[in-house]
Design a protein around this motif. Sequence first.
Motif, PDB file in Angstrom:
ATOM      1  N   ALA A 240       0.836  -1.198   0.000  1.00 21.20           N
ATOM      2  CA  ALA A 240       0.000   0.000   0.000  1.00 21.20           C
ATOM      3  C   ALA A 240       0.873   1.251   0.000  1.00 21.20           C
ATOM      4  CB  ALA A 240      -0.919  -0.005   1.221  1.00 21.20           C
ATOM      5  N   TYR A 241       1.945   1.244   0.792  1.00 22.65           N
ATOM      6  CA  TYR A 241       2.835   2.404   0.830  1.00 22.65           C
ATOM      7  C   TYR A 241       3.491   2.634  -0.538  1.00 22.65           C
ATOM      8  CZ  TYR A 241       2.317   1.582   5.848  1.00 22.65           C
ATOM      9  OH  TYR A 241       1.794   1.382   7.096  1.00 22.65           O
ATOM     10  N   TYR A 242       3.831   1.551  -1.214  1.00 24.44           N
ATOM     11  CA  TYR A 242       4.377   1.669  -2.569  1.00 24.44           C
ATOM     12  C   TYR A 242       3.352   2.334  -3.495  1.00 24.44           C
ATOM     13  CZ  TYR A 242       5.372   0.330  -7.376  1.00 24.44           C
ATOM     14  OH  TYR A 242       5.569   0.353  -8.729  1.00 24.44           O
ATOM     15  N   ARG A 243       2.097   1.932  -3.362  1.00 25.43           N
ATOM     16  CA  ARG A 243       1.036   2.503  -4.207  1.00 25.43           C
ATOM     17  C   ARG A 243       0.903   4.003  -3.953  1.00 25.43           C
ATOM     18  NH1 ARG A 243      -3.185  -1.667  -5.550  1.00 25.43           N
ATOM     19  NH2 ARG A 243      -4.654   0.046  -5.476  1.00 25.43           N
ATOM     20  N   PHE A 244       0.965   4.409  -2.685  1.00 24.62           N
ATOM     21  CA  PHE A 244       0.864   5.835  -2.361  1.00 24.62           C
ATOM     22  C   PHE A 244       2.031   6.606  -2.990  1.00 24.62           C
ATOM     23  CE2 PHE A 244      -1.320   4.501   1.843  1.00 24.62           C
ATOM     24  CZ  PHE A 244      -2.519   4.310   1.170  1.00 24.62           C
ATOM     25  N   ALA A 245       3.234   6.045  -2.851  1.00 21.99           N
ATOM     26  CA  ALA A 245       4.415   6.708  -3.412  1.00 21.99           C
ATOM     27  C   ALA A 245       4.308   6.808  -4.936  1.00 21.99           C
ATOM     28  CB  ALA A 245       5.688   5.947  -3.016  1.00 21.99           C
ATOM     29  N   LEU A 246       3.812   5.736  -5.572  1.00 25.53           N
ATOM     30  CA  LEU A 246       3.650   5.738  -7.021  1.00 25.53           C
ATOM     31  C   LEU A 246       2.629   6.780  -7.454  1.00 25.53           C
ATOM     32  CD1 LEU A 246       4.453   4.190  -9.669  1.00 25.53           C
ATOM     33  CD2 LEU A 246       2.354   2.860  -9.336  1.00 25.53           C
ATOM     34  N   ALA A 247       1.542   6.879  -6.697  1.00 26.63           N
ATOM     35  CA  ALA A 247       0.496   7.854  -7.030  1.00 26.63           C
ATOM     36  C   ALA A 247       1.052   9.279  -6.942  1.00 26.63           C
ATOM     37  CB  ALA A 247      -0.689   7.690  -6.085  1.00 26.63           C
ATOM     38  N   VAL A 248       1.835   9.546  -5.919  1.00 29.74           N
ATOM     39  CA  VAL A 248       2.432  10.882  -5.765  1.00 29.74           C
ATOM     40  C   VAL A 248       3.401  11.158  -6.909  1.00 29.74           C
ATOM     41  CG1 VAL A 248       3.960  12.306  -4.347  1.00 29.74           C
ATOM     42  CG2 VAL A 248       2.155  10.958  -3.266  1.00 29.74           C
ATOM     43  N   LEU A 249       4.247  10.163  -7.239  1.00 33.42           N
ATOM     44  CA  LEU A 249       5.228  10.343  -8.305  1.00 33.42           C
ATOM     45  C   LEU A 249       4.552  10.652  -9.637  1.00 33.42           C
ATOM     46  CD1 LEU A 249       8.086  10.136  -9.511  1.00 33.42           C
ATOM     47  CD2 LEU A 249       7.728   7.653  -9.712  1.00 33.42           C
ATOM     48  N   PHE A 250       3.534   9.870  -9.988  1.00 33.35           N
ATOM     49  CA  PHE A 250       2.874  10.087 -11.262  1.00 33.35           C
ATOM     50  C   PHE A 250       2.039  11.368 -11.269  1.00 33.35           C
ATOM     51  CE2 PHE A 250       3.846   5.656 -12.361  1.00 33.35           C
ATOM     52  CZ  PHE A 250       4.216   5.838 -13.687  1.00 33.35           C
ATOM     53  N   PHE A 251       1.527  11.765 -10.103  1.00 36.25           N
ATOM     54  CA  PHE A 251       0.807  13.037 -10.033  1.00 36.25           C
ATOM     55  C   PHE A 251       1.746  14.176 -10.363  1.00 36.25           C
ATOM     56  CE2 PHE A 251      -0.639  16.819  -7.774  1.00 36.25           C
ATOM     57  CZ  PHE A 251      -1.947  16.931  -8.238  1.00 36.25           C
ATOM     58  N   VAL A 252       2.957  14.114  -9.802  1.00 35.32           N
ATOM     59  CA  VAL A 252       3.959  15.161 -10.063  1.00 35.32           C
ATOM     60  C   VAL A 252       4.361  15.160 -11.535  1.00 35.32           C
ATOM     61  CG1 VAL A 252       6.337  15.875  -9.602  1.00 35.32           C
ATOM     62  CG2 VAL A 252       4.857  15.162  -7.711  1.00 35.32           C
ATOM     63  N   VAL A 253       4.592  13.956 -12.095  1.00 35.73           N
ATOM     64  CA  VAL A 253       5.034  13.851 -13.494  1.00 35.73           C
ATOM     65  C   VAL A 253       3.945  14.306 -14.468  1.00 35.73           C
ATOM     66  CG1 VAL A 253       5.667  12.219 -15.309  1.00 35.73           C
ATOM     67  CG2 VAL A 253       6.692  12.003 -13.050  1.00 35.73           C
ATOM     68  N   LEU A 254       2.699  13.945 -14.164  1.00 35.99           N
ATOM     69  CA  LEU A 254       1.626  14.213 -15.127  1.00 35.99           C
ATOM     70  C   LEU A 254       0.998  15.584 -15.000  1.00 35.99           C
ATOM     71  CD1 LEU A 254      -0.208  10.753 -14.928  1.00 35.99           C
ATOM     72  CD2 LEU A 254       1.266  11.565 -16.786  1.00 35.99           C
ATOM     73  N   TYR A 255       0.976  16.146 -13.785  1.00 33.73           N
ATOM     74  CA  TYR A 255       0.156  17.329 -13.568  1.00 33.73           C
ATOM     75  C   TYR A 255       0.925  18.549 -13.057  1.00 33.73           C
ATOM     76  CZ  TYR A 255      -3.525  13.872 -14.023  1.00 33.73           C
ATOM     77  OH  TYR A 255      -4.340  12.858 -14.490  1.00 33.73           O
TER      78      TYR A 255
END
Length: 256
Positions: A240-255
Amino acid sequence: MGIVEGLTEFLPVSSTGHMILTGHLLNFEGELASTFKVVIQLGAILAVLVLYWKRFWGLLKISPAALKRPGINIVHIFVAMIPFVIAGFTIYGYMKKHLFGPTPVLIGLVAGGILMIAADRFRRDVKAQTMDDITYKQAFGIGLFQCLAIWPGFSRSGSTISGGMLLGTSQKAAAEFTFLISVPVMFAASAYDLYKSREFLTTDDIPLFLAGLLSAFVVAKIAIVAFLNLIKRLRLSWFAYYRFALAVLFFVVLYL
């Protein structure tokens, strides 16, 4: 793309989410990309069939005596599939048309992670230590949780493992049962998607599809064995922590 599919299909991190986000970053989108993602899923399915062929062969031996013996049988698989099949025929088309994009994936990654942490914290006393201890009632309940995977980014294995733990199975038993029920579900979904996308298939694309399918098959075999070893030592929350980190990373990259 095949490597990403193989690594993530059976881990509780959402292969669909990873594929959508990876395709977006690689600018590999559109009808051909959608068909390609369906085809390489078959490589991951084949990996499970190869690793669990004895179990699947045993499931095919249907008899009144076999159904009465302790252990997983074909009825468990059928019962677990019922909710997902109903949901697939009623809402999957709408979900795929409107929600298969980066933003819904990010939401699914976070929501699925919250469910996994809840499963770790509020898990029931374990009544099914192994997959063969799973009851029909638990199988149906796990099938209900599997319906959450229709939302991209939620993760089929994350949903079913979490559901199994909340229903009284061990983490490993839920993971192995997830592998078994994923095969008919994924095969049916892939076959249906391929039929719908048949006009986008050409002989010129065969090398592309084979490269993705074979890489997904090889990597998925390695990932399944590694995951079953990891899950003995790691709590579901770590994924779950990996998923949160991935979501933050892709949010930064995409938006941003």
